[in-house]
Design a protein around this motif. Structure first.
Motif, PDB file in Angstrom:
ATOM      1  N   GLN A 154     -83.998   3.272 -70.504  1.00  0.00           N
ATOM      2  CA  GLN A 154     -83.192   2.786 -69.393  1.00  0.00           C
ATOM      3  C   GLN A 154     -83.294   3.712 -68.178  1.00  0.00           C
ATOM      4  O   GLN A 154     -83.383   3.247 -67.042  1.00  0.00           O
ATOM      5  N   LYS A 155     -83.300   5.010 -68.419  1.00  0.00           N
ATOM      6  CA  LYS A 155     -83.426   5.955 -67.307  1.00  0.00           C
ATOM      7  C   LYS A 155     -84.762   5.778 -66.595  1.00  0.00           C
ATOM      8  O   LYS A 155     -84.827   5.764 -65.356  1.00  0.00           O
ATOM      9  N   THR A 156     -85.824   5.628 -67.380  1.00  0.00           N
ATOM     10  CA  THR A 156     -87.146   5.442 -66.786  1.00  0.00           C
ATOM     11  C   THR A 156     -87.219   4.118 -66.031  1.00  0.00           C
ATOM     12  O   THR A 156     -87.818   4.030 -64.951  1.00  0.00           O
ATOM     13  N   ALA A 157     -86.595   3.078 -66.586  1.00  0.00           N
ATOM     14  CA  ALA A 157     -86.605   1.774 -65.916  1.00  0.00           C
ATOM     15  C   ALA A 157     -85.876   1.843 -64.584  1.00  0.00           C
ATOM     16  O   ALA A 157     -86.343   1.282 -63.574  1.00  0.00           O
ATOM     17  N   ARG A 205     -83.387  -4.916 -68.907  1.00  0.00           N
ATOM     18  CA  ARG A 205     -82.152  -5.300 -68.215  1.00  0.00           C
ATOM     19  C   ARG A 205     -81.835  -4.290 -67.105  1.00  0.00           C
ATOM     20  O   ARG A 205     -81.455  -4.662 -65.987  1.00  0.00           O
ATOM     21  N   SER A 206     -81.972  -2.990 -67.422  1.00  0.00           N
ATOM     22  CA  SER A 206     -81.714  -1.954 -66.420  1.00  0.00           C
ATOM     23  C   SER A 206     -82.660  -2.079 -65.237  1.00  0.00           C
ATOM     24  O   SER A 206     -82.267  -1.881 -64.079  1.00  0.00           O
ATOM     25  N   LEU A 207     -83.914  -2.421 -65.517  1.00  0.00           N
ATOM     26  CA  LEU A 207     -84.887  -2.603 -64.443  1.00  0.00           C
ATOM     27  C   LEU A 207     -84.455  -3.738 -63.522  1.00  0.00           C
ATOM     28  O   LEU A 207     -84.476  -3.596 -62.287  1.00  0.00           O
ATOM     29  N   ARG A 208     -84.049  -4.863 -64.105  1.00  0.00           N
ATOM     30  CA  ARG A 208     -83.630  -5.984 -63.269  1.00  0.00           C
ATOM     31  C   ARG A 208     -82.395  -5.611 -62.444  1.00  0.00           C
ATOM     32  O   ARG A 208     -82.320  -5.927 -61.248  1.00  0.00           O
ATOM     33  N   GLU A 209     -81.410  -4.968 -63.065  1.00  0.00           N
ATOM     34  CA  GLU A 209     -80.185  -4.618 -62.347  1.00  0.00           C
ATOM     35  C   GLU A 209     -80.482  -3.671 -61.186  1.00  0.00           C
ATOM     36  O   GLU A 209     -79.926  -3.813 -60.094  1.00  0.00           O
ATOM     37  N   ALA A 214     -84.868  -7.729 -55.279  1.00  0.00           N
ATOM     38  CA  ALA A 214     -86.321  -7.621 -55.418  1.00  0.00           C
ATOM     39  C   ALA A 214     -86.818  -8.227 -56.723  1.00  0.00           C
ATOM     40  O   ALA A 214     -88.013  -8.536 -56.848  1.00  0.00           O
ATOM     41  N   TRP A 215     -85.919  -8.403 -57.693  1.00  0.00           N
ATOM     42  CA  TRP A 215     -86.321  -9.016 -58.968  1.00  0.00           C
ATOM     43  C   TRP A 215     -86.903 -10.416 -58.750  1.00  0.00           C
ATOM     44  O   TRP A 215     -87.798 -10.843 -59.472  1.00  0.00           O
TER      45      TRP A 215
END
Length: 319
Positions: A154-157, A205-209, A214-215
């Protein structure tokens, strides 16, 4: 999260996919996956780096076209086009005085001073997401039983998103997750594979949030170098296989559907009597995304990005 994206028609699943590689070495299979060539160790550059030069949003932009997040820049992002990199720190943060001393030490060296400046700038971008999460009370929690894998993904995303949402930022990002070589004690809904899948789902999910609006303009490809055997082995795991699945998700994707022909799991349908039979070349998915989403010229894709891939056609309506 992936189920919700499927229902929203923002996730397409390509099943029974594989690269041209048909042996069972992780190292060789990973090389083929990332180089874009049909045989391992054919070149020292990656297909995504070679494709960056043909993206209209990159040419002449005077910026790093891509970013790799992790301890090393993977082969897929290595090549003639300059890219940025960032890795989550494992040591305590340096004090400002120490950083200033390093800057003074490197001041007369153009290469080292530039690398230090780039590293500090990349770290500032990536850590912006962590500060935002802290102000909001944190991102979704991950069970500690996964050894912290979920939190790290999640941190990396979130760091990935911080790079991509910047107007002057890269257009493409790559990061890897590990722990999928489940030869023993793979488990079911509470096993090691399920934990990795939950970590991946939480990371996406974290990436989308973090990407926010931009998603809607984003395509994310999740792929692996090869699949696992259909049958469980004697140590309650699965061994190296061939056919696998790839996920393509994001607002730019025409999802809610399966892509490719399903060969079945009967004994007669298995590859070498043990693996899912590949029916779709994974390069078809990659080529389609690059051409239809990133506007990379088809000629460049066929000649230099994925040479010897003429038999891997394009998938209409995927983007």
């Amino acid at each position: 999260f992936l189920a919700a994206e499927w229902n929203a028609r923002r996730l397409a699943v390509a099943h029974a996919v594989a690269t041209p590689y048909r042996d069972r070495s992780h190292f060789d299979a990973q090389d083929v996956l990332e180089s874009g060539h049909a045989r391992p160790h054919a070149v020292q550059s990656g297909w995504l780096n070679r494709a960056l030069a043909g993206m209209p949003s990159v040419r002449g932009a005077g910026r790093n076209a891509g970013v790799a997040l992790g301890a090393n820049i993977p082969l897929v992002m290595r090549g003639p086009t300059e890219v940025a990199s960032w890795s989550p720190g494992r040591l305590p943060d340096l004090e400002d005085d120490t950083l200033q001393r390093l800057a003074d030490l490197y001041a007369d060296d153009p290469l080292l001073s530039r690398r230090l400046a780039d590293a500090l700038a990349a770290d500032a971008i990536a850590e912006a997401g962590s500060r935002d999460d802290a102000m909001r009370g944190g991102a979704s929690a991950t069970a500690s039983s996964d050894g912290g894998v979920g939190a790290q993904v999640q941190k990396t995303a979130r760091a990935t998103a911080e790079f991509l949402v910047r107007p002057d930022g890269p257009r493409v990002a790559v990061f890897e997750t590990t722990g999928w070589d489940t030869h023993a004690n793979q488990g079911s809904e509470a096993g090691v594979l399920a934990l990795r899948l939950r970590a991946l789902d939480a990371g996406l999910r974290s990436l989308r949030e973090a990407l926010g609006p931009a998603w809607d303009r984003t395509a994310v490809l999740v792929a692996t170098e090869f699949g696992r055997t259909v049958a469980v082995n004697g140590t309650r795991g699965t061994d190296h296989g061939t056919g696998a699945a790839a996920f393509l998700l994001g607002g730019a994707v025409r999802g809610g559907r399966m892509v490719g022909a399903w060969p079945g799991l009967s004994a007669a349908a298995l590859y070498q009597g043990r693996d899912l039979q590949p029916t779709t070349d994974l390069r078809s998915v990659m080529k389609t995304v690059l051409r239809d989403h990133m506007q990379v010229p088809q000629r460049l894709l066929e000649e230099s990005v994925f040479p010897d891939s003429a038999a891997a056609g394009y998938l209409p309506g995927l983007i």
